[in-house]
Each structure stands twice: as structure tokens, then as C-alpha cells.
Write an enzyme that holds these catalytic residues in place. Structure first.
Site, PDB file in Angstrom:
ATOM      1  N   THR A 129       0.830  -1.207   0.000  1.00  0.00           N
ATOM      2  CA  THR A 129       0.000   0.000   0.000  1.00  0.00           C
ATOM      3  C   THR A 129       0.865   1.257   0.000  1.00  0.00           C
ATOM      4  O   THR A 129       1.734   1.401   0.862  1.00  0.00           O
ATOM      5  CB  THR A 129      -0.866   0.006   1.279  1.00  0.00           C
ATOM      6  N   GLU A 130       0.605   2.144  -0.946  1.00  0.00           N
ATOM      7  CA  GLU A 130       1.311   3.433  -1.029  1.00  0.00           C
ATOM      8  C   GLU A 130       2.832   3.250  -1.049  1.00  0.00           C
ATOM      9  O   GLU A 130       3.574   4.129  -0.614  1.00  0.00           O
ATOM     10  CB  GLU A 130       0.912   4.354   0.139  1.00  0.00           C
ATOM     11  N   LEU A 131       3.250   2.089  -1.515  1.00  0.00           N
ATOM     12  CA  LEU A 131       4.679   1.770  -1.595  1.00  0.00           C
ATOM     13  C   LEU A 131       5.392   1.851  -0.226  1.00  0.00           C
ATOM     14  O   LEU A 131       6.580   2.174  -0.137  1.00  0.00           O
ATOM     15  CB  LEU A 131       5.376   2.705  -2.600  1.00  0.00           C
ATOM     16  N   VAL A 132       4.613   1.544   0.808  1.00  0.00           N
ATOM     17  CA  VAL A 132       5.211   1.510   2.151  1.00  0.00           C
ATOM     18  C   VAL A 132       6.188   0.336   2.210  1.00  0.00           C
ATOM     19  O   VAL A 132       5.818  -0.801   1.886  1.00  0.00           O
ATOM     20  CB  VAL A 132       4.112   1.370   3.233  1.00  0.00           C
ATOM     21  N   TRP A 142       5.471   6.491  -0.920  1.00  0.00           N
ATOM     22  CA  TRP A 142       5.643   7.389  -2.065  1.00  0.00           C
ATOM     23  C   TRP A 142       4.882   8.703  -1.878  1.00  0.00           C
ATOM     24  O   TRP A 142       4.734   9.463  -2.826  1.00  0.00           O
ATOM     25  CB  TRP A 142       5.299   6.685  -3.365  1.00  0.00           C
TER      26      TRP A 142
END
Lengths: 429, 486
Positions: B145-148, B300
Site C-alpha cells: 500500500t502506497e509503496l510503504v 511514495w
């Protein structure tokens, strides 16, 4: 720079927010080195005069100056109106007016003008007469004093401002803290409207306390947008040691504080209270203030059967207000139309989370406040419930709200007002 | 030879409806079906359908030389199934070209990776199953998720067999290094990490239509010249962005579709220097240049590339922690519908709406936020969560409990009174022992019956009971309310 400023009230004798705003502004101006001669209808004697020179209009003697403003006075004659719809009407009846009725009769006028006037200093029933007398005195005073510019606060003083401008030829700035549309909705008092419009038209520049009000000034009064400049109000820096007041009730307290009039939307507060109490009885609602809708609201509260959880305090003054905020868990300002609204800032300064209506000027400057439409009782009730149940919310407000308010300094607002002064002086050149 | 890896994120959350506190205990519909349907349909018309069509044309035109990757969140897939089967079909058509890769992520587009490993794993598995079922393709590369991403998160997904992960090429983790290489996770060296080139990605995603940008207007030709200018030793350019960039964030009037239409052919004009790859191909083909250590999670989002957009303030943390307090309880809950709702509530978007960051810098935040303020978003979410906790039985309704207990108490008092009465009358009588016994038995048995009766009948009884005897203040208000309702 020296400014002749006309107001109607000044702390500690205040009926509304105007006095507080004037106080903050004059202090801010003093900080920037602007000298202010502040004229109020009646000086009580215990105001803080350290920053400004306070002139009581009643001190002015004038006999030989009568002809210079006689013409203006004749126009003022027609502003007399019925008293029951006058805004800011104080509970005390207007009583002391030493001067006799003035009319066009010149001998009578001479007699009156030869005497000292006494002004009651409160918004009273014979307001229009006071307004016109104030204007007469203003013109006389203006000729005695030396100043660069005239600054008039709200319609009550516009006539005075205009009279002073005509008497001296100095530029006039009028400051709109509220318009007739805020006070009376669509049922405007035509005479008040006329005075307001006259003041704005005659003024060199107009200051509005919010963009919300600026829009009203432009669209309802037909004033050119270039002439109207927004300067948001601020809040006086708190120097007093805040007394720690211990609340002795177990319930959460939700507070409404303000004049109980149409403009402030008290009935929406009652409706929201009913909704909250249906779900949670561990809440008390407090309505602090007085006004023409108070009796109706008390009836309503009784009829709705919530009187055991809904309290009225009457009008509160300085330390009582502080105490009230110290007791409160939520502050609500459901104003129908609020040009600015300084009290949420005072609440936030006491770490009280606030719910404010979107129809207010203060909503333009605050981020850490819950904003709702005044008519959206569901949203209001929901926000109240959220604030008293979800602990992260008051924590957030404590962290950010106070800091935000402390940044709204009168010094900054005063600096903007000075820019307006400079612009007004330049326009004259 | 440099490789170009394009990946699009497709996600829509189940948005919550305006849920007031007076809905708590009464209404268990949390999601704004109307708004969700509208969003999906609107974006389908502006983005998903035309963009999928365009990509399909490009994929068939360039016969295997052009490739893209997608990650479709589970909540997006569920909404497609419900509101936009035509969009699903168009994605399936893309999948059939075999030149489209689907990545793995958490089903609910959640931040479970930061809180609960078991839930994190469960969501990835659920998502993988869904992708396999719909597209006949088993994801091999993971994007969170969200490039976590952090070393630990990488290691957690490595346990599920993902030897490739996508992450942000954030300045603070790269330092002087370039994102245009393949790196490895130092905690499990078999896992490769692809880093987003945020400059080149945001040129399209954020700056494309910005007329005050000195590079505006951006053409495919100009963009490819930048790709060619990158140092020849560098190996891969990762262009990752939201799919909604095409047609929604950048409207078709900005020329974004034309840009996308000409981008592949412009790139393929230079077969000696540039070629397309999918993430899994990149991981197979390229050797890592060095380990990259990410000790604290990056993302990101925003300038900071950290978690502050979702967990940056007290509101967000409170809501997040409260939600995950239920995790264990939900794990043991038999109802699959409840499990589903719990997942939907975990979508990172709900926390994003509570961010106070947009006060300072957030055109982007504002755009995505259906709420007027973070405070509203928080109150709404907490109201929903409150009801969900009651509805699932995680917490009990205090009022019901008070009602139940006062009733028992009252009955006991009545019985004691009766017993005293009996005692006073029957002091001489010999029968007294037997009667009192019978009554005491009824005391013991009655509260038990009470528990098993459904709540509704308890409610109906109360006004009558209230009339009979003195009631505590708590009771009073409920009866007042009831009579008013009638």
C-alpha cells in the site's frame, strides 16, 4: 500618524464584540506608533487609557461651531426610527438624555447646542437620536483636534465619521464589524441600511472584518470591490495568569456564549442539544448571554423536556467568561451570519475545542476548528458528540488550537489597517 | 541497454457515508454506495475504459515489445464486480495479451504491514487468490500500500515467497545513489528491490499539465530524450504511478492520452538503448548492485516520503490503534461478512482523510478528500467504528447493560420486599419455609432467562416497568425518549 477614531463602546463597558475588537486594534496601532484619539459616547472613567486618549463626546462644548454642521444635522433628522428593532438593544432601557428633542427649529437648536450633552453609552431605544447627536458632537470635536485620518467603527458611528470628514476634509475609513444583514437577516431596517450605505459611500476606504462580510458589502451595498479591504480580527494576547478553575460537575459541558439573538443562531444550538441528549445524558448544555430571543429559547428548552440538562447564565463579563471557558469541554458558535466572531478564539485560547458555523468570518482564519453549516443540526450534534467521546480530538485541539490562536495577533491586523490608512492618504494626493 | 518498467496502481476505497452518532446502534450500513458507484463510473468513463482500450491497442500493435504492470487493490476489484463489470472485462482482455503483469498487494489497500503480520499475510493471500481467480495469473512481485516499505516488511513478504518488492526511491534512503539499479534487501539478500524514479514518474503524474513548469508541454519525444540522457551504466528506470493519472488527474484535454499513445513507439525507436520490462522480468534479468537498507518505513507520499500522511497526528493514530484493537476478536469471528467490512475499514484512505498536513502543503490531499476537514473525517470514522464494535459484540452497549442490571436489581428488591412481607405475616405459620424457598428459586432462575431474551423485548418492557417503581436517573431519560418517539 494620528487617527481620530469613533466607536460606540470600549472595554470594560461592552455589550458585544465591537468594544473588544476596538481595544485590540487600538493597542495594535499603538504598538506601531500610531496615535489614536478614540471617541465614545460616554466615558465611564475606568477604561484602560494607557494606550490611547479617550474622549467623551459629552465633554465637548460647542456654541460658535453650530453653523458648520447645522446642514449635516438637518439630514440626520430623518433617521429617527422605531426602537423595538434596533440591534444590540441592551436590557436596560435608554433613559438619560439630558438634551431636549432637537428639531429644525433654529432657536431650539441653539439652546441645545449651547449645553453639554449627556450620552447614555448603551445601545438604547432612542438610538437614532443618539446617533445623530453623536454626529453633531463628532464634527465639533473633529475641528478641535489635530489628526490625519478618521476611522469609524460600525454604522452607529458612521454619521459621526461622515460629519467629521465634512467638517475637516480629512479622509475617512469605515470599519465594518457587522452589517444590517447579519443582525436582521433579510428583514433589514431600512434606516440603518441607509446610514450604513451612506457611510460606505462617503468613506475613502472600507475595511471589512472578513471576506464573508466583504462580499456582503460589495453585493448588498453596491460598494466598489477596489474600495473594500479585508482585515481579519485578532485576539488580544493573554497576559493574565489563568486561574485554574476546577469543574465540579461530572458531566461534559457544552457552551454557547453570545448574544441570544437571531444572528447568533441559539435555536440551532438547542436542537443539537436535544439530539445529543437523546443518545448521551452525561452532558450539560450552557447558554451564556442575554438577548431578545432568550425567553423564547427558555420556553423551547422547557417544552422539549431537556431543562434539567440545559442551563442559562445570563450575560457574563470578563472573569466569568474565563471561568465559563475553563469549565467547558466544547464551545459552539452556530451563528447564522457572523462577520467575524471573536469568542471562538477566546475559547481556543483556553484550550476549549470549538465548533463554528461556516457562515462566519472566523472560519476563514481557523484551521483547527470544526466547521459546520449553521442549519446543519445533525452535523453540529455529531461534532459535539465526537468531541466529548473521542479523546484524540481534544488532544489535537490542545496541541494545535492554542498555538494557532496565539498567532492571530492584533499587531499584524493593525499593520494591515495602517496600510489601509496609507492608501487612503495616498488617494487624496 | 536500459530497461523501462511501467507500473500503474489502481485503487478505490469503499468510501464511508456520513455516519452520525445517532446512527450508532441502529444502522450498520457504513458505505456510501451511491458515491462509490458514482466515483467508479466516472473514473471508468474518464480513465479505466479509454486507457485500457488504448493500452490494449498498443500491446497488440507492438507485439510483445511493449509491456506494463498493474496492481489492482482488492477493494477496487470488489467495486468493479459490483459497479463496473465492463471495466473488469477490459482488464481481463489486457491480461490475455500475456504482456501485462499483475502485482500482489494487500487486499484492503491497508497499512496492516505496520501493525499485524498475520493480518498482513492473510490480506496478501486473499488478494493473490482473487487475482488468480479473475486473471489466471499468480502474482510474483509484491508492492505494498502506497509503496510503504522497510527491511522488515520486505522480510515479511519474503516468507510468502515474494523475491521482488517495489519501493520508493526516496532521497533519504538512497543518499548519493541512483534509483536506476536493482538493489537487495539486506535482511534477506535473496529479495530484490525495485525503486521508483520519482522525478521521471512525477513528471507525468503531477507536472504533466502544469503550465508554469518550464518543461511544459511534455511530449513523448521529449520524455524519451530524458530517458536516453540517463547515464548508460544505469540499468532500469521504474516509472510507477496511479492509473487514474491517465484521464482523471490529468484530464484527456491535457493530451495525456496522446502522450501515452506515442510513448511506446518513441521508446521502441531506440532498440539499442531502451526496452520495456515487467517487474518480474527485471528481477529475473538484472543483477543487484548493492543492498539498500530501509530501517524505517518509507512511502511514495508527499515530500517526506514517510508515513505522516496516514499516521502523522493523534487523530490518525487513535483511529488506527482503535481499529486494530479488534484484530484478534475479528480473527475469531465466524461471520465472513463482518470480516469483509473489517477489511474495508482498514483501507489507508480513511486515515489519509484525517491528515492535517494539507493545511500546509496539500493540493493533492485536498483533491482526494471527500471530507471538509480532518476532524470531520475522524469523527465519522470513529462513529462507524463505534457501531461496528457494538454490532460485532466487541464492546457492549453500556446503556443496555445498565438497563439490564437495574432491572435485575429492581426485581431483587421487589422479591426482598415480598419476602419480608411474607415473613411478617407468616411468623406463626408453619408453611412459611416452603413458600420462601419457592420464591428464592425464582430469583435465581429469572436473571438467567433475561440474558437469553433478545434485546428488543427487553426494550419494550422498560417503559411499563418504569412506571411501577422509582427509577434511577439513567432509566428516566430513556423512557422519555421512547415516549417521544411514539
Amino acid at each position: 500618524m494620528r487617527v481620530l477614531m469613533f466607536g460606540w463602546e470600549f472595554p470594560p463597558h461592552i455589550a458585544g464584540g465591537l468594544g473588544t475588537a476596538c481595544y485590540g486594534l487600538t493597542r495594535g496601532l499603538a504598538y506601531h506608533g500610531v496615535k489614536v484619539d478614540f471617541v465614545v459616547p460616554k466615558v465611564y472613567g475606568d477604561e484602560d487609557q494607557s494606550q490611547i486618549k479617550l474622549h467623551s463626546a459629552e465633554e465637548v462644548e460647542f456654541s460658535e461651531r453650530r453653523f458648520s454642521f447645522g446642514k449635516f444635522y438637518e439630514q440626520m433628522r430623518y433617521f429617527e426610527i422605531g426602537s423595538n428593532i434596533v440591534p444590540y438593544l441592551s436590557p436596560e432601557e435608554f433613559s438619560i438624555l439630558v438634551g431636549e428633542d432637537i428639531d429644525k427649529d433654529s432657536t431650539k437648536t441653539e439652546k441645545i447646542l449651547g449645553r453639554k450633552f449627556r450620552f447614555s453609552g448603551k445601545y438604547g431605544a432612542d438610538l437614532m437620536l443618539e446617533v445623530s447627536r453623536y454626529a453633531v458632537v463628532a464634527a465639533a470635536l473633529a475641528q478641535e483636534l489635530d489628526f490625519d485620518l478618521i476611522h469609524a467603527h460600525d454604522w452607529l458611528t458612521y454619521a459621526a465619521g461622515v460629519a467629521a470628514k465634512r467638517a475637516t476634509g480629512k479622509p475617512l475609513v469605515v470599519h465594518i464589524h457587522a452589517t444590517e444583514f447579519d443582525r436582521s437577516g433579510e428583514n433589514v431596517n431600512q434606516q440603518v441600511y441607509n446610514i450604513e450605505r451612506m457611510g460606505m459611500m462617503e468613506a475613502d476606504l472600507v475595511i471589512s472584518v472578513s471576506n464573508f462580510t466583504r462580499q456582503i458589502v460589495i453585493s448588498r451595498y453596491g460598494i466598489s470591490p477596489e474600495k473594500v479591504i479585508t482585515v481579519h480580527n485578532a485576539v488580544e494576547a493573554d497576559e493574565r495568569e489563568r486561574e485554574v478553575y476546577k469543574k465540579h460537575l461530572p458531566e461534559k459541558i457544552v457552551t454557547f456564549l453570545g448574544r441570544i439573538t437571531y444572528q447568533k443562531g441559539p435555536d440551532y444550538f438547542v436542537q443539537a442539544a436535544v439530539k445529543v441528549l437523546q443518545k448521551d445524558i452525561n452532558v450539560r448544555f450552557v447558554m451564556a448571554g442575554s438577548g431578545d430571543m432568550l425567553n423564547r429559547i427558555i420556553h423551547n428548552v422547557a417544552a422539549l423536556g431537556i431543562a434539567d440538562k440545559f442551563h442559562f447564565t445570563g450575560f457574563l463579563r470578563g472573569p466569568e467568561v474565563t471561568k465559563m471557558f475553563a469549565m467547558s469541554d466544547v464551545y459552539v458558535m452556530p451563528s447564522v451570519s457572523e462577520p467575524f466572531g471573536i469568542s471562538p478564539l477566546e475559547a481556543m485560547r483556553s484550550n476549549v475545542p470549538v465548533i463554528i458555523s461556516k457562515q462566519s468570518g472566523v472560519a476563514e482564519v481557523l484551521k483547527h476548528a470544526i466547521k459546520i453549516d449553521f442549519w446543519d443540526v445533525d452535523a453540529m450534534a455529531d461534532s459535539i458528540y465526537g468531541l466529548i467521546h473521542y479523546r484524540a480530538l481534544p488532544r489535537m485541539f490542545k496541541n494545535f488550537g492554542k498555538a494557532e490562536v496565539d498567532n492571530l495577533k492584533w499587531d499584524n491586523s493593525a499593520a494591515k489597517v495602517i496600510q489601509v490608512y496609507q492608501k487612503a492618504l495616498e488617494l487624496r494626493k | 541497454m536500459k530497461k523501462v518498467c511501467i507500473y500503474f496502481q489502481v485503487h478505490q476505497p469503499f468510501r464511508l457515508r456520513t455516519y452520525r452518532f445517532f446512527d450508532i446502534g441502529l444502522n450498520h450500513n457504513y458505505f456510501d454506495d451511491y458515491a462509490n458507484r458514482n466515483y467508479i463510473r466516472r473514473i471508468a468513463e474518464r480513465c479505466y475504459l479509454p486507457a485500457n482500450q488504448l493500452l490494449y491497442d498498443l500491446l497488440t500493435k507492438h507485439k510483445g515489445k511493449f509491456k506494463v504492470a498493474f496492481s489492482l487493490s482488492g477493494t477496487f476489484i470488489d467495486q468493479m464486480l459490483e459497479y463496473a463489470p465492463d471495466v473488469l472485462e477490459s482488464f481481463q482482455r489486457l491480461a490475455k495479451t500475456k504482456k501485462v503483469e499483475f502485482l500482489a498487494e494487500t487486499y484492503a489497500h491497508s497499512l496492516a504491514s505496520l501493525k499485524d503480520k498475520a493480518e498482513f499475510h492473510a490480506q496478501i493471500r486473499a488478494h493473490t487468490r482473487k487475482i488468480e481467480e479473475l486473471f489466471g495469473y499468480k502474482p510474483k512481485v509484491f508492492r505494498n500500500t502506497e509503496l510503504v516499505y522497510s527491511n522488515q516488511i520486505g522480510a515479511d513478504v519474503f516468507e510468502l515467497g515474494f523475491d521482488g518488492v517495489l519501493a520508493e526511491g526516496a532521497k533519504h534512503i538512497l543518499g548519493w545513489r541512483s534509483p536506476n539499479f536493482v538493489y537487495v534487501n539486506p535482511v534477506c539478500p535473496k529479495q530484490k528491490v525495485l525503486l521508483r524514479n520519482y522525478k521521471l514518474s512525477d513528471d507525468i503524474a503531477f507536472r504533466f499539465s502544469n503550465q508554469s513548469w518550464d518543461q511544459w508541454p511534455l511530449t513523448a519525444e521529449k520524455y524519451v530524450s530524458w530517458l536516453l540522457n540517463i547515464e548508460s551504466k544505469e540499468e532500469i528506470i521504474n516509472i510507477f504511478m496511479d492509473y487514474e493519472t491517465i484521464g482523471e488527474h490529468q484530464r484527456s484535454e491535457t493530451g495525456i492520452f496522446d502522450f501515452l499513445r506515442y510513448l511506446p513507439s518513441e521508446i521502441l525507436k531506440h532498440p539499442q538503448e531502451l526496452e520495456f520490462v515487467t517487474p518480474s522480468e527485471a528481477i529475473r534479468q538484472l543483477q543487484p548492485i548493492s543492498p539498500i537498507s530501509v530501517d524505517y518505513p518509507t512511502s511514495w507520499a508527499d515530500e517526506e516520503r514517510d508515513l505522516t500522511a496516514w499516521l502523522g497526528n493523534d487523530l490518525q493514530q487513535d483511529a488506527f490503534n482503535k481499529l486494530y484493537e479488534m484484530q484478534e476478536f475479528i480473527n475469531n469471528h465466524p461471520d465472513s461478512e463482518i470480516k469483509k467490512i473489517y477489511r474495508y475499514l482498514q483501507a489507508s484512505d480513511h486515515f489519509y482523510y484525517m491528515s492535517t498536513k494539507w493545511f500546509s502543503d496539500g493540493e493533492v490531499h485536498k483533491y482526494f478528500n471527500p471530507f471538509g476537514s480532518p476532524y470531520e473525517a475522524y469523527i465519522n470514522f470513529r462513529n462507524v467504528l463505534n457501531d461496528f464494535m457494538l454490532y460485532t459484540g466487541f464492546t457492549c452497549d453500556v446503556r443496555h447493560e445498565v438497563e439490564r442490571l437495574t432491572k435485575i436489581n429492581r426485581r431483587q428488591e421487589e422479591i426482598i420486599r415480598e419476602l419480608k412481607h411474607l415473613l411478617s405475616i407468616n411468623t406463626k405459620s408453619t408453611k412459611k419455609k416452603t413458600t420462601t424457598k419457592a420464591v428464592t428459586e425464582s430469583i435465581i432462575s429469572e436473571p438467567k432467562n433475561e440474558k437469553s431474551t433478545p434485546k428488543k423485548t427487553v426494550k419494550k418492557e422498560t417503559p411499563i416497568a418504569a412506571k411501577k417503581t422509582k427509577t434511577p436517573t439513567v432509566k428516566k431519560s430513556t423512557t422519555i425518549k421512547k415516549s417521544k418517539d411514539q
